[in-house]
Design a protein around this motif. Structure first.
Motif, short mmCIF file in Angstrom:
data_model
loop_
_atom_site.label_atom_id
_atom_site.label_comp_id
_atom_site.label_asym_id
_atom_site.label_seq_id
_atom_site.Cartn_x
_atom_site.Cartn_y
_atom_site.Cartn_z
N ILE A 154 12.17 47.38 17.76
CA ILE A 154 11.39 47.77 16.61
C ILE A 154 12.24 48.66 15.69
N THR A 155 12.33 48.29 14.42
CA THR A 155 13.11 49.06 13.46
C THR A 155 12.30 50.28 12.99
N LYS A 156 12.96 51.15 12.26
CA LYS A 156 12.30 52.36 11.77
C LYS A 156 11.13 52.03 10.85
N ASN A 157 11.23 50.94 10.10
CA ASN A 157 10.12 50.58 9.21
C ASN A 157 9.08 49.68 9.89
N GLY A 158 9.21 49.50 11.22
CA GLY A 158 8.21 48.76 11.98
C GLY A 158 8.45 47.28 12.13
N ALA A 159 9.55 46.78 11.58
CA ALA A 159 9.87 45.35 11.72
C ALA A 159 10.40 45.07 13.12
N ARG A 160 10.29 43.84 13.52
CA ARG A 160 10.78 43.41 14.83
C ARG A 160 12.06 42.60 14.62
N VAL A 161 13.15 42.99 15.30
CA VAL A 161 14.41 42.25 15.23
C VAL A 161 14.80 41.83 16.64
N GLU A 162 15.37 40.65 16.75
CA GLU A 162 15.82 40.15 18.05
C GLU A 162 17.23 40.67 18.31
N VAL A 163 17.43 41.17 19.52
CA VAL A 163 18.70 41.79 19.90
C VAL A 163 19.20 41.13 21.18
N LEU A 164 20.51 40.97 21.27
CA LEU A 164 21.15 40.47 22.48
C LEU A 164 21.85 41.65 23.14
N LEU A 165 21.45 41.98 24.37
CA LEU A 165 21.96 43.16 25.07
C LEU A 165 22.95 42.79 26.15
N ASN A 166 24.05 43.53 26.21
CA ASN A 166 24.99 43.49 27.32
C ASN A 166 25.02 44.90 27.89
N ALA A 167 24.69 45.03 29.18
CA ALA A 167 24.67 46.33 29.84
C ALA A 167 25.78 46.37 30.88
N THR A 168 26.72 47.30 30.70
CA THR A 168 27.88 47.42 31.58
C THR A 168 27.87 48.77 32.26
N SER A 169 28.14 48.77 33.55
CA SER A 169 28.20 50.02 34.30
C SER A 169 29.44 50.81 33.90
N ARG A 170 29.28 52.09 33.75
CA ARG A 170 30.41 53.00 33.46
C ARG A 170 30.75 53.70 34.78
N ARG A 171 32.00 53.64 35.19
CA ARG A 171 32.41 54.17 36.50
C ARG A 171 33.46 55.27 36.36
N ARG A 197 32.53 55.14 41.27
CA ARG A 197 31.10 55.44 41.29
C ARG A 197 30.50 55.24 39.91
N VAL A 198 29.31 54.65 39.87
CA VAL A 198 28.63 54.45 38.60
C VAL A 198 28.16 55.81 38.08
N VAL A 199 28.54 56.13 36.84
CA VAL A 199 28.17 57.41 36.24
C VAL A 199 27.35 57.24 34.97
N GLY A 200 27.14 56.00 34.57
CA GLY A 200 26.35 55.74 33.37
C GLY A 200 26.36 54.28 33.02
N VAL A 201 25.81 53.99 31.86
CA VAL A 201 25.70 52.62 31.38
C VAL A 201 26.14 52.57 29.91
N VAL A 202 26.91 51.56 29.58
CA VAL A 202 27.23 51.28 28.19
C VAL A 202 26.41 50.05 27.81
N GLY A 203 25.54 50.23 26.84
CA GLY A 203 24.72 49.12 26.38
C GLY A 203 25.11 48.75 24.96
N ILE A 204 25.42 47.48 24.77
CA ILE A 204 25.78 46.98 23.45
C ILE A 204 24.73 45.97 23.02
N GLY A 205 24.11 46.25 21.88
CA GLY A 205 23.11 45.32 21.35
C GLY A 205 23.62 44.67 20.08
N GLN A 206 23.44 43.36 19.99
CA GLN A 206 23.85 42.62 18.81
C GLN A 206 22.62 42.03 18.13
N ASP A 207 22.55 42.18 16.83
CA ASP A 207 21.48 41.57 16.04
C ASP A 207 21.66 40.05 16.05
N ILE A 208 20.63 39.36 16.48
CA ILE A 208 20.71 37.90 16.46
C ILE A 208 19.63 37.37 15.54
#
Length: 81
Positions: free
Chosen positions: A48-65, A70-81
């Motif tokens: 959901i965008t700030k103005n309330g619109a809905r946009v489709e996103v492609l997410l890649n979630a990668t573990s940060r070690r 040891r996993v210490v976090g996550v890097v999430g990259i979202g692409q507008d599709i």
């Protein structure tokens, strides 16, 4: 893509505040799995965008070690599709 500033998002919960209710559980699962070391690629969901619109996103979630692997976090990259 979303219209949000850093101040709008920092300290806020991604899934409960910026994801549509029908996708909250599945997006949270992708992020939780990445925190357990199970990475996800090409997960599609609406954001959901700030103005309330809905946009489709492609997410890649990668573990940060750390240097010991040891996993210490996550890097999430979202692409507008």
């Amino acid at each position: 893509v979303t219209g949000y500033t850093e101040e709008d998002t920092m300290g806020h919960h991604l899934t409960s505040e910026f994801i549509t209710s029908d996708f909250r559980a599945s997006v949270q699962e992708v992020l939780d799995r990445a925190l357990q070391g199970v990475e996800s690629a090409n997960f599609e969901f609406p954001l959901i965008t700030k103005n309330g619109a809905r946009v489709e996103v492609l997410l890649n979630a990668t573990s940060r070690r750390d240097v010991e692997g040891r996993v210490v976090g996550v890097v999430g990259i979202g692409q507008d599709i």
